[in-house]
Design an enzyme around this catalytic site. Structure first.
Site, PDB file in Angstrom:
ATOM      1  N   TRP A 171     -15.541  12.565 -12.495  1.00 44.02           N
ATOM      2  CA  TRP A 171     -14.695  12.245 -11.330  1.00 44.02           C
ATOM      3  C   TRP A 171     -14.092  13.493 -10.704  1.00 44.02           C
ATOM      4  O   TRP A 171     -13.780  13.514  -9.510  1.00 44.02           O
ATOM      5  CB  TRP A 171     -13.610  11.235 -11.700  1.00 44.02           C
ATOM      6  CG  TRP A 171     -12.664  11.643 -12.810  1.00 44.02           C
ATOM      7  CD1 TRP A 171     -12.795  11.361 -14.133  1.00 44.02           C
ATOM      8  CD2 TRP A 171     -11.434  12.383 -12.684  1.00 44.02           C
ATOM      9  NE1 TRP A 171     -11.735  11.884 -14.845  1.00 44.02           N
ATOM     10  CE2 TRP A 171     -10.884  12.514 -13.986  1.00 44.02           C
ATOM     11  CE3 TRP A 171     -10.745  12.958 -11.622  1.00 44.02           C
ATOM     12  CZ2 TRP A 171      -9.680  13.193 -14.233  1.00 44.02           C
ATOM     13  CZ3 TRP A 171      -9.550  13.629 -11.868  1.00 44.02           C
ATOM     14  CH2 TRP A 171      -9.031  13.741 -13.161  1.00 44.02           C
TER      15      TRP A 171
ATOM     16  N   TRP B 236      -8.760   8.918  -7.854  1.00 45.72           N
ATOM     17  CA  TRP B 236     -10.029   9.221  -8.538  1.00 45.72           C
ATOM     18  C   TRP B 236      -9.991   8.721  -9.979  1.00 45.72           C
ATOM     19  O   TRP B 236     -10.975   8.188 -10.484  1.00 45.72           O
ATOM     20  CB  TRP B 236     -10.364  10.724  -8.480  1.00 45.72           C
ATOM     21  CG  TRP B 236     -11.131  11.020  -7.225  1.00 45.72           C
ATOM     22  CD1 TRP B 236     -10.641  11.559  -6.074  1.00 45.72           C
ATOM     23  CD2 TRP B 236     -12.511  10.712  -6.964  1.00 45.72           C
ATOM     24  NE1 TRP B 236     -11.632  11.614  -5.118  1.00 45.72           N
ATOM     25  CE2 TRP B 236     -12.796  11.105  -5.636  1.00 45.72           C
ATOM     26  CE3 TRP B 236     -13.538  10.141  -7.720  1.00 45.72           C
ATOM     27  CZ2 TRP B 236     -14.060  10.945  -5.056  1.00 45.72           C
ATOM     28  CZ3 TRP B 236     -14.795   9.991  -7.144  1.00 45.72           C
ATOM     29  CH2 TRP B 236     -15.049  10.389  -5.841  1.00 45.72           C
TER      30      TRP B 236
ATOM     31  N   GLU C  62       0.847  -1.210   0.000  1.00 43.90           N
ATOM     32  CA  GLU C  62       0.000   0.000   0.000  1.00 43.90           C
ATOM     33  C   GLU C  62       0.875   1.250   0.000  1.00 43.90           C
ATOM     34  O   GLU C  62       0.552   2.240  -0.661  1.00 43.90           O
ATOM     35  CB  GLU C  62      -0.957   0.013   1.192  1.00 43.90           C
ATOM     36  CG  GLU C  62      -2.037  -1.054   1.129  1.00 43.90           C
ATOM     37  CD  GLU C  62      -2.797  -1.070  -0.184  1.00 43.90           C
ATOM     38  OE1 GLU C  62      -3.134   0.001  -0.713  1.00 43.90           O
ATOM     39  OE2 GLU C  62      -3.053  -2.179  -0.699  1.00 43.90           O
TER      40      GLU C  62
ATOM     41  N   TRP D 259     -20.539  12.790 -19.355  1.00 47.48           N
ATOM     42  CA  TRP D 259     -20.853  13.029 -17.933  1.00 47.48           C
ATOM     43  C   TRP D 259     -22.173  13.786 -17.824  1.00 47.48           C
ATOM     44  O   TRP D 259     -22.475  14.655 -18.647  1.00 47.48           O
ATOM     45  CB  TRP D 259     -19.748  13.850 -17.274  1.00 47.48           C
ATOM     46  CG  TRP D 259     -18.384  13.219 -17.327  1.00 47.48           C
ATOM     47  CD1 TRP D 259     -17.301  13.678 -18.015  1.00 47.48           C
ATOM     48  CD2 TRP D 259     -17.967  12.008 -16.690  1.00 47.48           C
ATOM     49  NE1 TRP D 259     -16.233  12.836 -17.841  1.00 47.48           N
ATOM     50  CE2 TRP D 259     -16.604  11.793 -17.030  1.00 47.48           C
ATOM     51  CE3 TRP D 259     -18.592  11.077 -15.860  1.00 47.48           C
ATOM     52  CZ2 TRP D 259     -15.865  10.697 -16.579  1.00 47.48           C
ATOM     53  CZ3 TRP D 259     -17.857   9.990 -15.409  1.00 47.48           C
ATOM     54  CH2 TRP D 259     -16.520   9.809 -15.765  1.00 47.48           C
TER      55      TRP D 259
ATOM     56  N   TRP E 139       1.617   1.758  -3.451  1.00 49.25           N
ATOM     57  CA  TRP E 139       0.595   2.502  -4.210  1.00 49.25           C
ATOM     58  C   TRP E 139       0.781   4.012  -4.039  1.00 49.25           C
ATOM     59  O   TRP E 139       0.563   4.801  -4.945  1.00 49.25           O
ATOM     60  CB  TRP E 139      -0.818   2.088  -3.774  1.00 49.25           C
ATOM     61  CG  TRP E 139      -1.290   0.872  -4.519  1.00 49.25           C
ATOM     62  CD1 TRP E 139      -1.287  -0.403  -4.057  1.00 49.25           C
ATOM     63  CD2 TRP E 139      -1.812   0.825  -5.867  1.00 49.25           C
ATOM     64  NE1 TRP E 139      -1.784  -1.245  -5.036  1.00 49.25           N
ATOM     65  CE2 TRP E 139      -2.119  -0.514  -6.148  1.00 49.25           C
ATOM     66  CE3 TRP E 139      -2.058   1.781  -6.852  1.00 49.25           C
ATOM     67  CZ2 TRP E 139      -2.648  -0.927  -7.379  1.00 49.25           C
ATOM     68  CZ3 TRP E 139      -2.590   1.389  -8.077  1.00 49.25           C
ATOM     69  CH2 TRP E 139      -2.876   0.046  -8.333  1.00 49.25           C
TER      70      TRP E 139
ATOM     71  N   ASN F 177     -10.486   3.364   3.095  1.00 46.74           N
ATOM     72  CA  ASN F 177     -10.171   3.186   1.671  1.00 46.74           C
ATOM     73  C   ASN F 177     -11.241   2.407   0.903  1.00 46.74           C
ATOM     74  O   ASN F 177     -11.628   2.780  -0.201  1.00 46.74           O
ATOM     75  CB  ASN F 177      -8.819   2.478   1.519  1.00 46.74           C
ATOM     76  CG  ASN F 177      -8.463   2.274   0.064  1.00 46.74           C
ATOM     77  OD1 ASN F 177      -8.372   3.223  -0.704  1.00 46.74           O
ATOM     78  ND2 ASN F 177      -8.320   1.018  -0.341  1.00 46.74           N
TER      79      ASN F 177
HETATM   80  P1  FAD Z   1      -3.356   2.142   5.304  1.00 48.03           P
HETATM   81  O1  FAD Z   1      -4.128   1.032   4.714  1.00 48.03           O
HETATM   82  O2  FAD Z   1      -2.931   2.000   6.700  1.00 48.03           O
HETATM   83  O3  FAD Z   1      -2.090   2.371   4.345  1.00 48.03           O
HETATM   84  C1  FAD Z   1      -0.875   2.989   4.791  1.00 48.03           C
HETATM   85  C2  FAD Z   1      -0.529   4.143   3.869  1.00 48.03           C
HETATM   86  O4  FAD Z   1      -0.353   3.690   2.527  1.00 48.03           O
HETATM   87  C3  FAD Z   1      -1.608   5.214   3.784  1.00 48.03           C
HETATM   88  O5  FAD Z   1      -1.532   6.111   4.862  1.00 48.03           O
HETATM   89  C4  FAD Z   1      -1.308   5.855   2.439  1.00 48.03           C
HETATM   90  O6  FAD Z   1      -0.256   6.793   2.524  1.00 48.03           O
HETATM   91  C5  FAD Z   1      -0.835   4.669   1.611  1.00 48.03           C
HETATM   92  N1  FAD Z   1      -1.982   4.105   0.859  1.00 48.03           N
HETATM   93  C6  FAD Z   1      -2.862   3.177   1.285  1.00 48.03           C
HETATM   94  N2  FAD Z   1      -3.740   2.880   0.300  1.00 48.03           N
HETATM   95  C7  FAD Z   1      -3.403   3.647  -0.754  1.00 48.03           C
HETATM   96  C8  FAD Z   1      -3.929   3.805  -2.073  1.00 48.03           C
HETATM   97  N3  FAD Z   1      -4.968   3.095  -2.524  1.00 48.03           N
HETATM   98  N4  FAD Z   1      -3.347   4.704  -2.905  1.00 48.03           N
HETATM   99  C9  FAD Z   1      -2.274   5.431  -2.497  1.00 48.03           C
HETATM  100  N5  FAD Z   1      -1.726   5.320  -1.260  1.00 48.03           N
HETATM  101  C10 FAD Z   1      -2.293   4.441  -0.397  1.00 48.03           C
HETATM  102  N6  FAD Z   1      -4.919   8.829   0.066  1.00 48.03           N
HETATM  103  C11 FAD Z   1      -4.334   9.952   0.532  1.00 48.03           C
HETATM  104  O7  FAD Z   1      -3.354   9.873   1.286  1.00 48.03           O
HETATM  105  N7  FAD Z   1      -4.806  11.183   0.151  1.00 48.03           N
HETATM  106  C12 FAD Z   1      -5.871  11.325  -0.668  1.00 48.03           C
HETATM  107  O8  FAD Z   1      -6.236  12.467  -0.998  1.00 48.03           O
HETATM  108  C13 FAD Z   1      -6.531  10.155  -1.130  1.00 48.03           C
HETATM  109  N8  FAD Z   1      -7.643  10.241  -1.915  1.00 48.03           N
HETATM  110  C14 FAD Z   1      -8.256   9.087  -2.327  1.00 48.03           C
HETATM  111  C15 FAD Z   1      -9.397   9.173  -3.147  1.00 48.03           C
HETATM  112  C16 FAD Z   1     -10.051   8.022  -3.567  1.00 48.03           C
HETATM  113  C17 FAD Z   1     -11.267   8.132  -4.456  1.00 48.03           C
HETATM  114  C18 FAD Z   1      -9.567   6.767  -3.180  1.00 48.03           C
HETATM  115  C19 FAD Z   1     -10.250   5.503  -3.632  1.00 48.03           C
HETATM  116  C20 FAD Z   1      -8.437   6.655  -2.401  1.00 48.03           C
HETATM  117  C21 FAD Z   1      -7.762   7.798  -1.957  1.00 48.03           C
HETATM  118  N9  FAD Z   1      -6.604   7.733  -1.161  1.00 48.03           N
HETATM  119  C22 FAD Z   1      -6.003   8.881  -0.734  1.00 48.03           C
HETATM  120  C23 FAD Z   1      -5.944   6.444  -0.926  1.00 48.03           C
HETATM  121  C24 FAD Z   1      -6.359   5.691   0.344  1.00 48.03           C
HETATM  122  O9  FAD Z   1      -7.744   5.625   0.437  1.00 48.03           O
HETATM  123  C25 FAD Z   1      -5.809   6.321   1.614  1.00 48.03           C
HETATM  124  O10 FAD Z   1      -4.419   6.548   1.493  1.00 48.03           O
HETATM  125  C26 FAD Z   1      -6.040   5.404   2.821  1.00 48.03           C
HETATM  126  O11 FAD Z   1      -7.400   5.129   2.972  1.00 48.03           O
HETATM  127  C27 FAD Z   1      -5.489   6.050   4.067  1.00 48.03           C
HETATM  128  O12 FAD Z   1      -5.817   5.311   5.204  1.00 48.03           O
HETATM  129  P2  FAD Z   1      -4.714   4.591   6.063  1.00 48.03           P
HETATM  130  O13 FAD Z   1      -3.606   5.525   6.379  1.00 48.03           O
HETATM  131  O14 FAD Z   1      -5.408   3.971   7.216  1.00 48.03           O
HETATM  132  O15 FAD Z   1      -4.193   3.472   5.063  1.00 48.03           O
END
Ligand code: FAD
Length: 479
Positions: A368, A391, A284, A315, A287, A350
């Site tokens: 989007w 997005w 993650e 759209w 990602w 997420n």
């Molecule tokens: P954990 O699951 O604990 O993951 C640890 C870290 O990994 C996160 O803090 C984050 O930095 C990174 N990470 C995890 N999942 C993703 C992912 N899918 N993509 C990129 N990095 C990821 N994340 C943001 O930080 N800022 C945003 O503005 C943002 N906008 C989003 C918009 C949409 C529509 C979607 C679907 C996802 C978005 N995310 C965003 C990605 C993701 O949802 C969040 O990073 C995550 O939910 C953060 O929660 P966590 O720290 O508990 O994640």
């Protein structure tokens, strides 16, 4: 000693609001050199990506926390960094300015202008990588072009590199700061004067949910390692459980570095049960790297479809539906719980971000970019790279995106990932009395008089809206 040893260095803080593992700060302060720590709120250069309302609340707390660590020596200013950074560097007689690199396209442009202005005064501009595990410029396919698909990017491009990610640096020892001489024209350089806090205090939900700053980030990480990591791989999809780290705002503002997070799980590999959870958690972070990578190589990612064919997508324009989505009043409980979680706490799980995104873009057929902008303003972790890449992923228009034809059914998703409805009930008080069997479709089951009647009926029908979206996509693809 030469001039370089004696002269102070200016450290320009941006999305790296910490002392530990901060390469720019570490280098600037090496050998006991005094530093001037500066933060500039440059809304003008950021343009339409000026920091959103929720993130401003976080930034205010984060600057206060950083300032405390500097014993009150952090200089905070609003205005043009292109003007302030060279001006302040000259005023304190700095011979170098140190920054951690940002991947936001507007910031890259502003950095170039600052660097040019500094060069005119023979002041060095030194850039470090404090927010990426892998340098986006160096991860390339064998033919020299950037990766477009996550798995080869991560497995070959990142993990396949000879060098693992940089190990975290300690805090600089015995930091010495210099004060900015009076008469710089900086005026009221207090954090309050940045005007980050709203006049109307709508942020009590944030205060209840979060502690901000570098030490809070480390506490959050420890709590996750103790209680969340075990089971992360399977339960990271469950918004009703506590298996995600919630580190995203801390990572965005750089109160903790990805390197600190990456290496914090490595010692736990000796526990054989945790191996898959650790790999899944690190991927993650992978990602996050991929988003930063995409933004570096495709700077139009926040504004333009990565796949150009989506430029012709029909759209819809439906202000009322957009508002119902924003307010968490769509009639689909998992969608509404997510949108209300966002509004109340500045965060959304997420899995639920993917569900609300799919609903907006596919069931409502709204662009989007509406979702991206709403998230930008309401998320505490709003991050230009992650938000725009995610997005576009949800919409199907991005790199290695979810195919457009994969449309999440919010009822099925709710039943699968919030089976008892605990997450929904936490954010939708109208449904507090509804049992697990009905919680995800309180108004659609037959004979439901009286159940959840305070709660709105669905604003669109699922099968019909799904068919409409699929037909539009088929036309786009010429099928
Ligand atoms: P954990 O699951 O604990 O993951 C640890 C870290 O990994 C996160 O803090 C984050 O930095 C990174 N990470 C995890 N999942 C993703 C992912 N899918 N993509 C990129 N990095 C990821 N994340 C943001 O930080 N800022 C945003 O503005 C943002 N906008 C989003 C918009 C949409 C529509 C979607 C679907 C996802 C978005 N995310 C965003 C990605 C993701 O949802 C969040 O990073 C995550 O939910 C953060 O929660 P966590 O720290 O508990 O994640």
């Amino acid at each position: 000693m030469n001039r370089e040893d004696l002269a102070p260095a200016l450290v320009w803080f941006r999305e790296d609001l910490r002392l530990a593992d901060n390469p720019a700060l570490y280098a600037a302060a090496s050998g006991g050199r005094p530093i001037l720590p500066v933060y500039v709120l440059d809304d003008e250069a950021a343009g339409s990506w000026a920091i959103g309302a929720a993130s401003r609340w976080w930034l205010h707390q984060s600057l206060l926390a950083l300032d405390r660590r500097f014993g009150g020596a952090l200089l905070t200013l609003a205005g043009s960094a292109e003007r302030w950074i060279p001006e302040l560097a000259r005023q304190v007689g700095a011979t170098s300015v140190h920054v951690n690199r940002s991947v936001a396209p507007w910031q890259v442009g502003s950095d170039a202008a600052v660097e040019a202005a500094l060069a005119r005064d023979q002041i060095e501009f030194r850039r470090y990588d404090g927010s990426s595990l892998f340098d986006p410029d160096r991860v390339l396919k064998p033919d020299g072009t950037p990766y477009r698909v996550f798995t080869p990017f991560y497995r070959k491009g990142c993990l396949g590199q000879a060098e693992p990610p940089r190990e975290p640096l300690p805090e600089p020892e015995a930091l010495k700061t210099v004060a900015c001489p009076s008469g710089t024209g900086a005026g009221d350089a207090s954090i309050d004067a940045l005007g980050l806090m709203p006049d109307i205090p709508w942020y009590s939900g944030f205060e209840q949910s979060w502690s901000v700053g570098e030490s809070a980030a480390l506490e959050r990480l420890d709590a996750f390692l103790d209680r969340g990591l075990r089971g992360y791989k399977s339960d990271r999809n469950r918004p009703d459980r506590e298996n995600v780290s919630r580190l995203s705002p801390y990572l965005h503002f750089g109160e903790i570095s990805p390197n600190q997070v990456w290496y914090s799980v490595e010692p736990l590999r000796s526990d054989p049960v945790l191996g898959d959870d650790i790999d899944s958690f690190q991927s993650e972070l992978g990602w996050r790297e991929f988003s930063r990578y995409l933004l570096t190589h495709w700077p139009t990612l926040p504004e333009q479809n990565w796949q150009e064919k989506f430029d012709k997508f029909p759209w819809q324009s439906d202000e009322a539906a957009l508002e119902r989505w924003q307010q968490g009043l769509t009639g689909y409980p998992i969608v509404d719980a997510g949108m209300r979680e966002l509004w109340q706490t500045g965060y959304m799980h997420n899995r639920v971000r993917m569900i609300v995104g799919s609903f907006l873009v596919k069931n409502l057929m709204l662009d989007w970019r509406h979702g991206e902008h709403w998230f930008w303003d309401t998320l505490l972790d709003a991050d230009l790279a992650n938000n725009s890449a995610s997005w576009q992923w949800v919409a199907g228009s991005g790199a290695d995106a979810a195919p457009f034809f994969r449309i999440f059914n919010p009822v099925t998703q709710g039943k699968k990932f919030d089976p008892n409805g605990d997450y929904v009930r936490r954010f939708i008080p109208e449904l507090a009395g509804v049992g697990a069997d009905r919680i995800h479709e309180p108004r659609t089951a037959p004979g439901d008089a009286g159940i959840g009647t305070d709660y709105p009926a669905p604003i669109v029908e699922l099968p019909a809206s799904r068919e409409r979206a699929l037909a539009a996509f088929k036309a786009l693809s010429g099928g």
